[in-house]
Scaffold this motif. Sequence first.
Motif, PDB file in Angstrom:
ATOM      1  N   ARG A  89       0.848  -1.198   0.000  1.00  0.00           N
ATOM      2  CA  ARG A  89       0.000   0.000   0.000  1.00  0.00           C
ATOM      3  C   ARG A  89       0.887   1.253   0.000  1.00  0.00           C
ATOM      4  O   ARG A  89       2.016   1.227   0.496  1.00  0.00           O
ATOM      5  N   VAL A  90       0.364   2.334  -0.572  1.00  0.00           N
ATOM      6  CA  VAL A  90       1.166   3.560  -0.675  1.00  0.00           C
ATOM      7  C   VAL A  90       0.523   4.694   0.119  1.00  0.00           C
ATOM      8  O   VAL A  90      -0.691   4.725   0.318  1.00  0.00           O
ATOM      9  N   VAL A  91       1.375   5.612   0.545  1.00  0.00           N
ATOM     10  CA  VAL A  91       0.864   6.883   1.065  1.00  0.00           C
ATOM     11  C   VAL A  91       0.758   7.787  -0.160  1.00  0.00           C
ATOM     12  O   VAL A  91       1.747   8.009  -0.863  1.00  0.00           O
ATOM     13  N   TYR A  92      -0.446   8.279  -0.434  1.00  0.00           N
ATOM     14  CA  TYR A  92      -0.674   9.150  -1.585  1.00  0.00           C
ATOM     15  C   TYR A  92      -0.568  10.595  -1.109  1.00  0.00           C
ATOM     16  O   TYR A  92      -1.275  11.003  -0.185  1.00  0.00           O
ATOM     17  N   CYS A  93       0.288  11.366  -1.751  1.00  0.00           N
ATOM     18  CA  CYS A  93       0.445  12.779  -1.379  1.00  0.00           C
ATOM     19  C   CYS A  93       0.300  13.619  -2.649  1.00  0.00           C
ATOM     20  O   CYS A  93       1.130  13.520  -3.554  1.00  0.00           O
ATOM     21  N   GLY A  94      -0.774  14.403  -2.745  1.00  0.00           N
ATOM     22  CA  GLY A  94      -0.993  15.184  -3.959  1.00  0.00           C
ATOM     23  C   GLY A  94      -1.289  16.629  -3.642  1.00  0.00           C
ATOM     24  O   GLY A  94      -1.921  16.941  -2.624  1.00  0.00           O
ATOM     25  N   GLY A 102      -5.974  12.390  -6.489  1.00  0.00           N
ATOM     26  CA  GLY A 102      -5.885  11.495  -5.330  1.00  0.00           C
ATOM     27  C   GLY A 102      -7.241  10.925  -4.926  1.00  0.00           C
ATOM     28  O   GLY A 102      -7.354   9.752  -4.574  1.00  0.00           O
ATOM     29  N   TRP A 103      -8.284  11.763  -4.976  1.00  0.00           N
ATOM     30  CA  TRP A 103      -9.626  11.239  -4.620  1.00  0.00           C
ATOM     31  C   TRP A 103     -10.014  10.146  -5.613  1.00  0.00           C
ATOM     32  O   TRP A 103     -10.579   9.129  -5.239  1.00  0.00           O
ATOM     33  N   GLU A 104      -9.709  10.389  -6.896  1.00  0.00           N
ATOM     34  CA  GLU A 104     -10.017   9.383  -7.938  1.00  0.00           C
ATOM     35  C   GLU A 104      -9.182   8.119  -7.717  1.00  0.00           C
ATOM     36  O   GLU A 104      -9.670   7.008  -7.910  1.00  0.00           O
ATOM     37  N   PHE A 105      -7.924   8.320  -7.347  1.00  0.00           N
ATOM     38  CA  PHE A 105      -7.031   7.177  -7.117  1.00  0.00           C
ATOM     39  C   PHE A 105      -7.592   6.335  -5.966  1.00  0.00           C
ATOM     40  O   PHE A 105      -7.657   5.105  -6.038  1.00  0.00           O
ATOM     41  N   TRP A 106      -8.019   7.021  -4.897  1.00  0.00           N
ATOM     42  CA  TRP A 106      -8.591   6.294  -3.751  1.00  0.00           C
ATOM     43  C   TRP A 106      -9.866   5.554  -4.180  1.00  0.00           C
ATOM     44  O   TRP A 106     -10.074   4.399  -3.824  1.00  0.00           O
ATOM     45  N   LYS A 107     -10.709   6.222  -4.983  1.00  0.00           N
ATOM     46  CA  LYS A 107     -11.977   5.621  -5.423  1.00  0.00           C
ATOM     47  C   LYS A 107     -11.704   4.350  -6.232  1.00  0.00           C
ATOM     48  O   LYS A 107     -12.398   3.351  -6.091  1.00  0.00           O
ATOM     49  N   GLN A 108     -10.664   4.440  -7.098  1.00  0.00           N
ATOM     50  CA  GLN A 108     -10.346   3.276  -7.939  1.00  0.00           C
ATOM     51  C   GLN A 108      -9.660   2.162  -7.153  1.00  0.00           C
ATOM     52  O   GLN A 108      -9.807   1.000  -7.488  1.00  0.00           O
ATOM     53  N   PRO A 110      -9.176   1.784  -3.202  1.00  0.00           N
ATOM     54  CA  PRO A 110      -9.115   2.129  -1.766  1.00  0.00           C
ATOM     55  C   PRO A 110      -8.159   1.220  -0.987  1.00  0.00           C
ATOM     56  O   PRO A 110      -7.501   1.661  -0.048  1.00  0.00           O
ATOM     57  N   GLU A 111      -8.056  -0.016  -1.437  1.00  0.00           N
ATOM     58  CA  GLU A 111      -7.210  -0.979  -0.718  1.00  0.00           C
ATOM     59  C   GLU A 111      -5.720  -0.730  -0.935  1.00  0.00           C
ATOM     60  O   GLU A 111      -4.880  -1.292  -0.241  1.00  0.00           O
ATOM     61  N   VAL A 113      -4.338   2.306  -0.684  1.00  0.00           N
ATOM     62  CA  VAL A 113      -3.924   3.547  -0.024  1.00  0.00           C
ATOM     63  C   VAL A 113      -3.788   3.326   1.487  1.00  0.00           C
ATOM     64  O   VAL A 113      -4.769   3.022   2.158  1.00  0.00           O
ATOM     65  N   SER A 114      -2.558   3.510   1.997  1.00  0.00           N
ATOM     66  CA  SER A 114      -2.381   3.352   3.454  1.00  0.00           C
ATOM     67  C   SER A 114      -2.588   4.688   4.164  1.00  0.00           C
ATOM     68  O   SER A 114      -2.987   4.725   5.325  1.00  0.00           O
ATOM     69  N   GLY A 115      -2.300   5.785   3.473  1.00  0.00           N
ATOM     70  CA  GLY A 115      -2.473   7.108   4.069  1.00  0.00           C
ATOM     71  C   GLY A 115      -2.676   8.127   2.962  1.00  0.00           C
ATOM     72  O   GLY A 115      -2.264   7.903   1.823  1.00  0.00           O
ATOM     73  N   MET A 116      -3.310   9.224   3.321  1.00  0.00           N
ATOM     74  CA  MET A 116      -3.624  10.262   2.333  1.00  0.00           C
ATOM     75  C   MET A 116      -3.057  11.597   2.816  1.00  0.00           C
ATOM     76  O   MET A 116      -3.310  11.980   3.973  1.00  0.00           O
ATOM     77  N   ILE A 117      -2.295  12.274   1.958  1.00  0.00           N
ATOM     78  CA  ILE A 117      -1.846  13.632   2.316  1.00  0.00           C
ATOM     79  C   ILE A 117      -2.385  14.569   1.240  1.00  0.00           C
ATOM     80  O   ILE A 117      -2.021  14.464   0.064  1.00  0.00           O
ATOM     81  N   ALA A 118      -3.298  15.437   1.656  1.00  0.00           N
ATOM     82  CA  ALA A 118      -3.985  16.329   0.720  1.00  0.00           C
ATOM     83  C   ALA A 118      -3.426  17.728   0.918  1.00  0.00           C
ATOM     84  O   ALA A 118      -3.632  18.342   1.971  1.00  0.00           O
ATOM     85  N   CYS A 119      -2.675  18.209  -0.083  1.00  0.00           N
ATOM     86  CA  CYS A 119      -2.031  19.515   0.070  1.00  0.00           C
ATOM     87  C   CYS A 119      -2.733  20.547  -0.802  1.00  0.00           C
ATOM     88  O   CYS A 119      -2.890  20.338  -2.019  1.00  0.00           O
ATOM     89  N   ASN A 120      -3.113  21.651  -0.221  1.00  0.00           N
ATOM     90  CA  ASN A 120      -3.665  22.788  -0.966  1.00  0.00           C
ATOM     91  C   ASN A 120      -4.658  22.312  -2.021  1.00  0.00           C
ATOM     92  O   ASN A 120      -4.537  22.620  -3.213  1.00  0.00           O
ATOM     93  N   THR A 121      -5.636  21.548  -1.560  1.00  0.00           N
ATOM     94  CA  THR A 121      -6.592  20.963  -2.500  1.00  0.00           C
ATOM     95  C   THR A 121      -7.977  20.939  -1.886  1.00  0.00           C
ATOM     96  O   THR A 121      -8.157  21.332  -0.736  1.00  0.00           O
ATOM     97  N   ARG A 122      -8.949  20.493  -2.639  1.00  0.00           N
ATOM     98  CA  ARG A 122     -10.316  20.408  -2.118  1.00  0.00           C
ATOM     99  C   ARG A 122     -10.986  19.164  -2.679  1.00  0.00           C
ATOM    100  O   ARG A 122     -10.550  18.630  -3.715  1.00  0.00           O
TER     101      ARG A 122
END
Length: 268
Positions: A89-94, A102-108, A110-111, A113-122
């Motif tokens: 699993r990867v930590v996704y940082c976008g 990243g939201w699309e990546f998680w949707k496609q 979910p298993e 993604v170990s962690g999510m880092i959402a920078c300056n995004t919505r």
Amino acid sequence: MLKKTLAINDAQINVVDLGKGPPVLLVHGFPLDLNMWKSQIVEFSKTHRVICPDLAGFGLSRCREPRMQLRSHAQDLSDLLAALAVHERVVYCGLSMGGYIGWEFWKQNPERVSGMIACNTRAANDSLEVARGRRIAAKSIYQTGTLFLAQQMASRLLYSDPQEPKNTIQSDVEKTIESTSLDSIAAGQIAMSNRADAAPWLPMINCPALFIGGEYDEITTTREMSSDAALLPNAQFVEIKNAGHLTPLEQSESFNHHVLEFLNSNHF
Ligand code: MLT
């Protein structure tokens, strides 16, 4: 910096793959390239495997068909991980558009993604008015060219003291935007205008998450980011002082400190 080029779908994806340890995927914003993560590549690769691509059509990644949907970039990223034999699993940082992807990546996946880092995004998609503005911008870029966009965007992306002369970060960002192809800029605008509303997905993203905003970000405000973070079951929000939209570049030390703390405290 060690880079390689891999054939992914109809693209030649330029990617930095550096370090050993739990994988962290760094995904740049629009219309930038992997160089916005240069300080993070150096720091995080001391303890992690950093995978940092140029998205198809951006930086040095060429493609036959520029991506008109962000979900196509998300698909490229899963295929890239497979090509690099990243099975854990990867930590996704976008950042910004990288976060929308990243939201699309998680949707496609979910298993994956170990962690999510959402920078300056919505998470929300565009209002009708913003989407319309993007469709106009996608056409007008062919008249105005990238130099105009570079000058106009760089000052929106970065917080700068009006008394200070233009710094190297600003001129590097301008150069990157100026060298991006017109077709990729137009496709990026269309892809962002077409994106799905990820806000309803947030309560389901139950991995640890870190939201990072810039004190002076005009594109994605800290207020919007902290309300998004509150919708996830396991997320925290941090504000980076004296930064605009490009927190990893503008305040790399503070940005890296928060990310490393997040990675370490979650044993990633
Ligand atoms: C970005 O930094 O990726 C863009 O500013 C995102 C956007 O235009 O919404």
